[in-house]
Design an enzyme around this catalytic site. Structure first.
Site, short mmCIF file in Angstrom:
data_model
loop_
_atom_site.label_atom_id
_atom_site.label_comp_id
_atom_site.label_asym_id
_atom_site.label_seq_id
_atom_site.Cartn_x
_atom_site.Cartn_y
_atom_site.Cartn_z
N SER A 8 19.21 13.42 12.12
CA SER A 8 18.83 12.22 12.10
C SER A 8 17.08 12.11 12.34
CB SER A 8 19.42 11.17 13.09
OG SER A 8 19.12 11.26 14.32
N CYS A 9 16.64 11.23 11.65
CA CYS A 9 15.18 10.94 11.81
C CYS A 9 14.80 9.42 12.15
CB CYS A 9 14.41 11.61 10.57
SG CYS A 9 14.56 10.88 9.26
#
Length: 504
Positions: A8-9
């Site tokens: 995830s970013c």
């Protein structure tokens, strides 16, 4: 070995899926099986429980708090930033293998034929700075969709108003209209009425920015108990004029206060009402008092001073500001420094007055155009000097045209990962040139995203294109020059090696 990974970013767009692909490919090449759960902007694609049960180890490549972390409990785990998985997937996989080997998996007593369980769990060593960044990015990632929706709606309202009022002054006229009166007698055939409706809709969307930022920072710290005091703190910040700085303060304060209260040891009879009454009541009261009585006024004064300073910058200084912001956008291509510059632009965009020549609109334009430079420049470089790039890089260059045009800086990451210093130096210089020129030309933008596709919403579209083309050409020339120098040096070294007599 079998691994399960979560990526995830902050924005949940590019890095999330690039990290997933990199881990899957490097695992396959090494003979391991890597199943990835992407927690991106379009939702979470959860891996099945059977896959988690069968996994030897877990890789968290995330800049945000991992959703459902408890599902992976009892497995040897490593926790790294998402950019490491993009740039160094092999090293990340090696660390995961080492974690598994350090924590041997044994069968549970009497269940030898079932999935094994780890004999021990290695504690995760995550620094305080990493945790703070994860909490902050949790708030920012939830805020960005509101920024995009609200900003584009307001921009569309301005465009429609210019048509409805027959001139550029329409963008100012629409802001002075009484929205309540228009809605009370709304005329579906009136462009003026539609422009007012779009403006009010965008403004209402923007009104959620600070509460969402504060609420989800608190959520990242304390989980659901942090939501109520976090949102309340953000709303209090808006009310008192503390803006985004206040939202940051209340987000962290609400999170830690809610976490503290949720850990109180209370009689069993009170446990049922703790999450629905006690925690939200006490934490909201404390956060409200803290912002409204203690911290709100000083932060509001600081915000007012910052706004006054920005709007009062002379031409020379505003060009230097554009150069700095452009360099930040081009330096790490969607990483933390890039996000700092982008967040600075969009948060100011949300709090700026609606004058079409406002300094903050110039900042937003400089930031977005600078963020488009690197992928477009690398796409151009792979077209004009194909021999300097590998087959894979040339394929990436084709995709980079669209990514750059859409203001997705991450389109240049595959090139930076393969040749970091040449690409980053070139990108930083070219993006800085674009940022400075954008400011010098007085380009403005009220939409926070969209790239070339929001060109009709740009003030001084010619200046926009000139600044963009200049930065792309500078970056392309530098990349080609630096790579050509490397190529020539490699040929010289190869020739010298061939000329050395055998046994010398």
């Amino acid at each position: 070995m079998k691994f399960v990974a979560v990526t995830s970013c902050p924005t949940g767009i590019a890095h999330t899926y690039m990290a997933a692909e990199a881990l899957e490919q490097v695992g396959k090449a090494a003979g391991h099986e890597v199943s990835v759960e992407t927690q991106g902007s379009i939702g979470t694609e959860e891996v099945e429980h059977s896959v988690i049960d069968a996994a030897d180890g877990v890789i968290f490549a995330a800049d945000l708090e991992v959703k459902g972390r408890e599902r992976f409990a009892g497995k040897p785990t490593i926790d790294v930033g998402v950019k490491r998985a993009v740039h160094e997937p092999q090293k990340v996989l090696d660390e995961a293998i080492a974690a598994v080997e350090a924590g041997p998996v044994v069968a549970a007593p009497g269940v030898a034929d079932k999935a094994p369980a780890p004999a021990r769990v290695d504690p995760r060593t995550v620094s305080t700075a990493t945790r703070v960044r994860q909490w902050l990015m949790t708030g920012v990632s939830h805020m960005i969709p509101f920024v995009a929706a609200g900003g584009i709606l307001i921009a569309l309202s301005f465009m429609l108003a210019q048509v409805a009022w027959g001139g550029a002054e329409g963008a100012i006229e629409v802001t002075g209209v009484d929205a309540a009166a228009v809605l009370a007698s709304f005329d579906p055939t009136s462009l003026q009425d539609w422009s007012v409706v779009l403006l009010k809709t965008g403004q209402l969307t923007f009104s959620f920015l600070v509460p969402v930022l504060s609420g989800y920072i608190a959520f990242g710290i304390a989980d659901r108990p942090g939501l109520v005091p976090g949102f309340l703190g953000g709303a209090a910040s808006v009310f008192i004029g503390a803006g985004f700085l206040g939202g940051l303060v209340t987000g962290f304060a609400a999170g830690f206060i809610a976490l503290w209260i949720s850990r109180w040891k209370v009689p069993k009879g009170l446990r049922g009402i703790m999450p629905v009454v006690v925690i939200p009541l006490l934490s909201s009261a404390l956060v409200g008092i803290l912002m409204l009585v203690v911290l709100g006024r000083p932060i509001a004064a600081l915000m007012e001073g910052l706004t006054t300073w920005l709007n009062g910058l002379p031409a020379s200084q505003i060009v230097l500001l554009g150069l700095l912001l452009g360099a930040m956008m081009g330096f790490d291509l969607g990483g933390p420094i890039n996000k700092v510059a982008y967040t600075f632009a969009v948060t100011g965009l949300a709090t700026e007055g609606l004058a079409s020549d406002a300094t903050q609109y110039k900042i937003m334009a400089a930031v977005m155009i600078s963020g488009m430079v690197a992928p477009l420049a690398l796409a151009l470089a792979t077209t004009v000097r194909k021999k300097l790039f590998t087959d894979i890089e040339r394929e990436n260059g084709k995709a980079a045209w669209l990514l750059g045009a859409s203001f997705i800086s991450e389109g240049a990451i595959p090139f930076a990962a393969a040749d970091p210093w040449r690409v980053i130096v070139s990108s930083t210089i070219g993006s800085a040139v674009t940022g400075a020129l954008s400011m010098a030309f007085g380009v403005t933008l009220v939409a926070p995203h969209g790239g070339i596709w929001v060109l009709p919403l740009v003030g001084n579209a010619l200046g926009f294109l000139l600044a963009l083309v200049a930065g792309v050409l500078v970056t392309t020339a530098l990349v080609v020059l630096l790579k050509h120098t490397r190529s020539n040096r490699a040929e010289v070294e190869a020739t010298q090696a061939a000329a050395v007599p055998v046994g010398a």
